[in-house]
Every structure is written in structure tokens, then in C-alpha cells.
Enzyme design. Structure first.
Site, PDB file in Angstrom:
ATOM      1  N   CYS A 118      12.448 -33.702 -11.414  1.00 32.78           N
ATOM      2  CA  CYS A 118      13.131 -32.476 -10.972  1.00 32.78           C
ATOM      3  C   CYS A 118      14.599 -32.480 -11.368  1.00 32.78           C
ATOM      4  CB  CYS A 118      12.958 -32.263  -9.475  1.00 32.78           C
ATOM      5  SG  CYS A 118      13.392 -33.680  -8.494  1.00 32.78           S
TER       6      CYS A 118
ATOM      7  N   GLY B 176       5.466 -31.945  -0.995  1.00 26.41           N
ATOM      8  CA  GLY B 176       6.281 -32.941  -0.312  1.00 26.41           C
ATOM      9  C   GLY B 176       7.629 -32.348   0.072  1.00 26.41           C
ATOM     10  N   THR B 177       8.155 -31.512  -0.797  1.00 21.63           N
ATOM     11  CA  THR B 177       9.445 -30.861  -0.530  1.00 21.63           C
ATOM     12  C   THR B 177       9.372 -30.048   0.755  1.00 21.63           C
ATOM     13  OG1 THR B 177       9.944 -30.756  -2.886  1.00 21.63           O
ATOM     14  CG2 THR B 177      11.091 -29.172  -1.479  1.00 21.63           C
TER      15      THR B 177
ATOM     16  N   THR C 211      -1.916 -17.729   4.357  1.00 20.50           N
ATOM     17  CA  THR C 211      -3.300 -18.074   4.002  1.00 20.50           C
ATOM     18  C   THR C 211      -3.316 -19.381   3.213  1.00 20.50           C
ATOM     19  OG1 THR C 211      -3.887 -15.758   3.988  1.00 20.50           O
ATOM     20  CG2 THR C 211      -5.386 -17.250   2.833  1.00 20.50           C
TER      21      THR C 211
ATOM     22  N   GLN D 162       5.710 -41.170  -2.278  1.00 19.29           N
ATOM     23  CA  GLN D 162       5.274 -42.085  -3.350  1.00 19.29           C
ATOM     24  C   GLN D 162       4.336 -43.188  -2.865  1.00 19.29           C
ATOM     25  OE1 GLN D 162       5.675 -41.837  -6.566  1.00 19.29           O
ATOM     26  NE2 GLN D 162       7.149 -40.167  -6.649  1.00 19.29           N
TER      27      GLN D 162
ATOM     28  N   HIS E  29      -0.053 -34.024  -5.448  1.00 17.49           N
ATOM     29  CA  HIS E  29      -0.031 -34.248  -6.905  1.00 17.49           C
ATOM     30  C   HIS E  29       0.453 -35.639  -7.308  1.00 17.49           C
ATOM     31  CE1 HIS E  29       4.335 -33.605  -8.076  1.00 17.49           C
ATOM     32  NE2 HIS E  29       4.357 -33.095  -6.862  1.00 17.49           N
TER      33      HIS E  29
ATOM     34  N   ASN F  67      11.266 -43.174  -5.407  1.00 15.63           N
ATOM     35  CA  ASN F  67      10.526 -42.644  -6.548  1.00 15.63           C
ATOM     36  C   ASN F  67      11.045 -43.164  -7.888  1.00 15.63           C
ATOM     37  OD1 ASN F  67      12.563 -40.887  -5.305  1.00 15.63           O
ATOM     38  ND2 ASN F  67      12.340 -39.627  -7.124  1.00 15.63           N
TER      39      ASN F  67
HETATM   40  C1  LIG Z   1      10.084 -39.464  -3.015  1.00 17.72           C
HETATM   41  C2  LIG Z   1       9.730 -38.031  -3.243  1.00 17.72           C
HETATM   42  N1  LIG Z   1       9.907 -37.155  -2.244  1.00 17.72           N
HETATM   43  C3  LIG Z   1       9.597 -35.861  -2.380  1.00 17.72           C
HETATM   44  C4  LIG Z   1       9.102 -35.368  -3.555  1.00 17.72           C
HETATM   45  C5  LIG Z   1       8.769 -33.913  -3.674  1.00 17.72           C
HETATM   46  O1  LIG Z   1       7.395 -33.736  -3.634  1.00 17.72           O
HETATM   47  P1  LIG Z   1       6.768 -32.387  -4.262  1.00 17.72           P
HETATM   48  O2  LIG Z   1       6.865 -32.520  -5.738  1.00 17.72           O
HETATM   49  O3  LIG Z   1       5.353 -32.395  -3.762  1.00 17.72           O
HETATM   50  O4  LIG Z   1       7.553 -31.269  -3.727  1.00 17.72           O
HETATM   51  C6  LIG Z   1       8.915 -36.239  -4.634  1.00 17.72           C
HETATM   52  C7  LIG Z   1       8.456 -35.737  -5.953  1.00 17.72           C
HETATM   53  O5  LIG Z   1       8.907 -36.167  -6.976  1.00 17.72           O
HETATM   54  C8  LIG Z   1       9.222 -37.605  -4.468  1.00 17.72           C
HETATM   55  O6  LIG Z   1       9.057 -38.478  -5.456  1.00 17.72           O
END
Ligand SMILES: Cc1ncc(COP(=O)(O)O)c(C=O)c1O
Length: 383
Positions: A325, A71-72, A236, A178, A200, A150
Site C-alpha cells: 500500500c 483488515g483495514t 449486505t 499477518q 486475502h 508485515n
Molecule cells: C499488518 C497488516 N495490517 C493490516 C493490513 C490491511 O489489511 P487489508 O489489506 O485486508 O486491508 C495489512 C495488509 O497489508 C497488513 O499487512
């Protein structure tokens, strides 16, 4: 002691059916999907199937989806797309409660001359849409606003937000990491240009994410190299993770169609009501807003989040104080700060996030232990 996992907004356990789907791609179907021979083509088939399943989950054409690592990466890619497409526009609108994968990139851009406007929220986590409308101007390159928070689970009306942003001819990106599997998502209904999701969070493996890119909107890769993902994301492919993401998406959609959201909400609401009954001086953050059905954010007056999380861990129950995080920071979360949660409550906040693997029996175990843990923690609070 059987362990209980109530931290599903941080990450979810991989569904055993997802593991089964991935295994052949770690064993016999190990080929490089860019190779023309049968090993390669067999791996490529896995990616094609995953693309079909993930796009079905969010209601888009499979070609509009680009697989990423997370997601990041999806959030970063979208924001860079908007920045590179609009070299003369230096204004970006976002909010104070975004995930750090948005906020930290915006801080970086600010250091490089961008005018970053982070919209505030009220005590319930609600955004002022009139303020959003007023803020968009000639110099605005992008509006980046999340679909669901989140930490609190508060859901924003991204359809309405998209209509406001698009009426001004500005690019709109949304972090929906989310949302899938918890609420229905349909890209045909929501006027968003870029949307981020992550494997995930839906019982898939780590290491796979995706970005939805509306047809015709500017796109520049974040990573250059080979021609993977139709020149949109080089490197890849992480085939087993992408295949797992696909299976997780297929399962998420089928559980949603069978009412998993209602089941989660019943369990969450029961938990919430019991907490309010059993514990004095507790506030549910974001309760006045539409929320993800699995998320509960509760502030216990004069308690310590860190102490309670640790006590629960000793009892084999995983919950969290805030986003995973940011674990290790003593400071309360930027989300609760932005909401203006009172000092008495903000240090005693717990996030409980459920999944389809949780049961009401687990909720009862949690509720039996909670009063003692809150009481113990309150005795420690430095007055
Ligand atoms: C709202 C939100 N955006 C982005 C992310 C980041 O996703 P990823 O852990 O797949 O990098 C998260 C993960 O906690 C999230 O909750």
C-alpha cells in the site's frame, strides 16, 4: 518464462479450492442472507459455515467474530470502539512500526486532540515491554500493538503484552493480519480485546476481513444501516468473499496442523543462508527476533530496492521493497526507519514473503539470479 510469486505478505494467490467453494455463491446461491426465503437462507448458511471456520482458525467462539471488508476496516473499527467507549480518556499507545491502517487513523485522532504515543523499537524490531508498562496511565483509552510485522515478520509476544495491558484495566487491540495460518492463534490464551484478520493474506479473496471482539468489551459499529452481523456491521454481506474466507481459514488450519509453518521456515532459512553466503554486505532485518516463518527482509548495502524489484519483475519474479500500500513512495519504509537501519542498507531492502504454493525450485531460480541483480544495482547506487 514461468512466473514466481514471492510477495505473499502483500497478498496471496486464491487457493483453487477456495474458488470452487465461492462459485455457487456467485451463481445459484446468490440470495440476500437477510431474506427469509430459501435463496436468502442458503446464502446465510454459507456465512454461518464461514464464521465457524474462521473462528476455529483463531480459537474463538463464532459469535465473537464480526465480518468486515478488510483488515483495514477491522483495525479502524476496533480503534473507534475504544475511543467512543472512553470519551474522557485521550491517550492512545501504539508503535512506530504499525501498518498504516492503524497509524493514519491515529494521526487523524491526534489532529482531533488525542495524545498519541508511538512506542519505538530497537534495531531488531523489538518492543520494550517495560516502557509499555510505564506508559499506561489513567488517561489511556487503548493500547494497539500488532502481533506480527508485515515487513520484517517480527512477532511480538501478544500474550505477555495483553497481560501487561489488562493488568492496568485498559483495552488492548492487536493487528494480527499477518499471523493466521503461519503461527497458531488461540483467543482463549491471548488476553486481547479486539483482534484483526484478513482473508486475502491466507489464500482467500479480497473484500473480506474479520474482527474478534472479546465478550463484554465495548463495541460500536463503524458502519450503520441494516441489522447484519447482529447490529455490529451494517451492509449486505459480501457472501462469496466471506464464504471464500471461511474455506481459506479451514485450509489454513489444516495446513498448519500438518506442519506448513515448519516447511515455510525451512525454505526461508535456506534462502536466508544462501543469500548470506552468496552476497557480501547483506543484513537480515529482524533476524534476532522470533519471526513469521515465511518472511525474509534483507538489506543489501549500496543497492537500490526499486531497481532490484524492477529487475526481478522483468524476470517474472515478484518481490517487494516494502508494504504494497506504500508502493510508489521513494522513501524507505517507516518500519525500517523506526528500527534505525543504516542509510547504506535501508535503500537496498527487499522483502521476500513465501507461501505454501512456493517450492524450493523457485527459491533456487531466485538465488541464481540474485547476485547479478544486486551487483547491477550496486553499480547504480549514487555514492
Ligand atoms: C499488518 C497488516 N495490517 C493490516 C493490513 C490491511 O489489511 P487489508 O489489506 O485486508 O486491508 C495489512 C495488509 O497489508 C497488513 O499487512
Amino acid at each position: 518464462m514461468k512466473s514466481i510469486y514471492f510477495d505473499n505478505n502483500a497478498t496471496t494467490p486464491v487457493d483453487p479450492l477456495v474458488c470452487d467453494a465461492m462459485l455457487p455463491y456467485l451463481k445459484e446461491r446468490f440470495g440476500n442472507p437477510s431474506s427469509p426465503h430459501r435463496f436468502g437462507q442458503s446464502a446465510k448458511e454459507g456465512i454461518t459455515m464461514a464464521r465457524d471456520n474462521v473462528s476455529a482458525l483463531i480459537g474463538c467462539h463464532p459469535e465473537r467474530l464480526v465480518f468486515t471488508s478488510s483488515g483495514t476496516e477491522s483495525n479502524n473499527t476496533a480503534i473507534w470502539c475504544a475511543v467512543l467507549a472512553n470519551p474522557d480518556k485521550k491517550h492512545i499507545i501504539s508503535s512506530q512500526v504499525e501498518h498504516h491502517s492503524v497509524i493514519r487513523l491515529l494521526e487523524f485522532l491526534q489532529k482531533h486532540g488525542y495524545d498519541i504515543q508511538l512506542l519505538s523499537v530497537d534495531q531488531q524490531g523489538e518492543l520494550d515491554l517495560e516502557e509499555l508498562g510505564r506508559s499506561i496511565g489513567e488517561r489511556t483509552a487503548l493500547v494497539s500493538l500488532m502481533g506480527a510485522n508485515n515487513e520484517t515478520g517480527v512477532i511480538w509476544p501478544i500474550k505477555e503484552i495483553g497481560e501487561i495491558v489488562k493488568s492496568k484495566g485498559v483495552l488492548f487491540q492487536s493487528d494480527a493480519v499477518q499471523m493466521p495460518g503461519k503461527v497458531p492463534l488461540d483467543m482463549k490464551e491471548i488476553p486481547v480485546d479486539y483482534l484483526s484478520i484478513s482473508s486475502h493474506k491466507i489464500h482467500g479473496p479480497k473484500g473480506a476481513g474479520a474482527i474478534y471482539v472479546r465478550r463484554g468489551v465495548p463495541f460500536s459499529p463503524l458502519i450503520f444501516g441494516g441489522r447484519q452481523e447482529k447490529d455490529r456491521r451494517a451492509g449486505t454481506e459480501n457472501v462469496p468473499a466471506i464464504v471464500g474466507f471461511g474455506k481459506a481459514a479451514e485450509l489454513a488450519l489444516s495446513h498448519l496442523q500438518r506442519g506448513v509453518d515448519a516447511r515455510l521456515k525451512t525454505m526461508r532459512d535456506y534462502l536466508e543462508n544462501q543469500i548470506k553466503t552468496k552476497i557480501p554486505e547483506v543484513k537480515i532485518n529482524g533476524a534476532g527476533q522470533p519471526r513469521l516463518p515465511n518472511t525474509l527482509n534483507a538489506g543489501f548495502r549500496y543497492a537500490s530496492s526499486e531497481a532490484m524489484v524492477q529487475e526481478f519483475d522483468e524476470k517474472c519474479i515478484a518481490i517487494s521493497a516494502h508494504a504494497a500500500c506504500e508502493t510508489g513512495t521513494v522513501e524507505p519504509s517507516h518500519v525500517l526507519r523506526a528500527m534505525g537501519i543504516e542509510e547504506d542498507y535501508i535503500y537496498g531492502t527487499l522483502r521476500i514473503s513465501l507461501s505454501r504454493f512456493n517450492t524450493i525450485e523457485e527459491v533456487e531460480v531466485f538465488l541464481n539470479i540474485l547476485p547479478l541483480i544486486v551487483q547491477k544495482s550496486r553499480q547504480l547506487f549514487p555514492m
